[in-house]
Write an enzyme that holds these catalytic residues in place. Structure first.
Site, PDB file in Angstrom:
ATOM      1  N   CYS A  75      53.763   2.198 -30.310  1.00 35.19           N
ATOM      2  CA  CYS A  75      53.473   1.494 -29.057  1.00 35.19           C
ATOM      3  C   CYS A  75      53.300   0.003 -29.342  1.00 35.19           C
ATOM      4  O   CYS A  75      53.898  -0.835 -28.683  1.00 35.19           O
ATOM      5  CB  CYS A  75      52.224   2.068 -28.409  1.00 35.19           C
TER       6      CYS A  75
ATOM      7  N   ALA B 116      51.800   0.152 -23.175  1.00 32.28           N
ATOM      8  CA  ALA B 116      50.383  -0.181 -23.232  1.00 32.28           C
ATOM      9  C   ALA B 116      49.565   0.683 -22.283  1.00 32.28           C
ATOM     10  O   ALA B 116      49.628   0.509 -21.061  1.00 32.28           O
ATOM     11  CB  ALA B 116      50.183  -1.661 -22.898  1.00 32.28           C
TER      12      ALA B 116
ATOM     13  N   LEU C 266      48.376   1.965 -16.164  1.00 38.69           N
ATOM     14  CA  LEU C 266      47.191   2.805 -16.012  1.00 38.69           C
ATOM     15  C   LEU C 266      47.674   4.197 -15.636  1.00 38.69           C
ATOM     16  O   LEU C 266      48.437   4.356 -14.678  1.00 38.69           O
ATOM     17  CB  LEU C 266      46.275   2.271 -14.912  1.00 38.69           C
TER      18      LEU C 266
END
Length: 264
Positions: free
Chosen positions: A146, A168, A208
């Site tokens: 990542c 992320a 998110l």
């Protein structure tokens, strides 16, 4: 750490809903940058408590070139458990690529050792780069990198570092990544007899997970506290000789931890 809260808020306000590899679903934005002045405190998120033990031990594990979670488990760190096989192996993930990137002729390259030497001998180089994104070995990794690539920069006897993070997990992962690479910047600076300047975090797909939205909103109600400072208690012989006990985060105050499920 208002900078980090601004990213949370940006995703909640501007994010588009996307599917993802884990099947959880995300709110996502593309392309975001945060800058942290390392001379003004160590960038540990204060609006929730971070497990600093995991941050330090994971970085030391990377620096060892290790790709088996046994060292982590021995030190009470569980953040990689979900991806390891029955033997604790993860394949050629970060530590392997940082310390022994395989070449076509059967040799390996210790990218980190090379970069430290370059910083000492040619600090103005624009090639002070370490990459974990080895296209030829991605399919062997339990989790593709990542945080894929980072670059150092020296000016006025001060060291900065910029990370490119292609994917992320902003609620769970990014606070760890900010702290980890800021710690690495301090360590490399010490080894090269430099002061620290900035850590710059650049994100690609910044998201998110849909089951983290409530937690992010809770975090946004909390007022950031003063940043701690980092003390490195000794200068070991090399970047690879640090121990957990060498680091102390002074005056780390935080709001309580906020639990959230990890997407595997």
């Amino acid at each position: 750490m208002k900078t980090y809260l601004q990213l949370l808020e940006h995703i909640l306000q501007q994010g588009v809903e996307k599917s993802d590899r884990t099947g959880t679903g995300t709110l996502s934005v593309f392309g975001y940058q945060m800058r942290f002045d390392l001379t003004k405190g160590f960038p540990l998120v204060t609006t929730k408590k971070l497990h600093t033990r995991s941050i330090v031990h994971e970085l030391l594990w990377f620096l060892r070139g290790d790709t088996n979670i046994s060292y982590l488990k021995e030190n009470g760190v569980t953040i990689w458990d979900e991806w390891a096989d029955n033997n604790g192996d993860l394949g050629p993930v970060y530590g392997k690529q940082w310390r022994s990137w395989p070449t076509a002729d059967g040799h390996t390259i210790d990218q980190l050792s090379d970069v430290v030497q370059q910083i000492k001998s040619n600090p103005d180089s624009r090639r002070l780069i370490v990459s974990a994104w080895n296209v030829g070995e991605l399919d062997k990794m339990a989790l593709m990198p990542c945080h894929a690539l980072f670059q150092f920069y020296v000016a006025n006897n001060k060291l900065s570092c910029q990370l490119y993070q292609r994917s992320a997990d902003v609620f769970l992962g990014v606070p760890f990544n900010i702290a980890s690479y800021s710690l690495l910047t301090h360590m490399v600076a010490q080894q090269c007899n430099l002061d620290v300047a900035e850590f710059i975090w650049t994100g690609g797909d910044c998201h998110l997970y849909l089951n983290h939205l409530e937690q992010a909103q809770i975090q946004l109600t909390r007022e950031p506290l003063p940043l701690p400072s980092l003390t490195i208690k000794r200068k070991p012989a090399s970047l690879f000789d640090y121990a957990y006990e060498d680091f102390e985060f002074l005056n780390y105050q935080s709001h309580p931890a906020i639990k959230a499920p990890i997407a595997v």
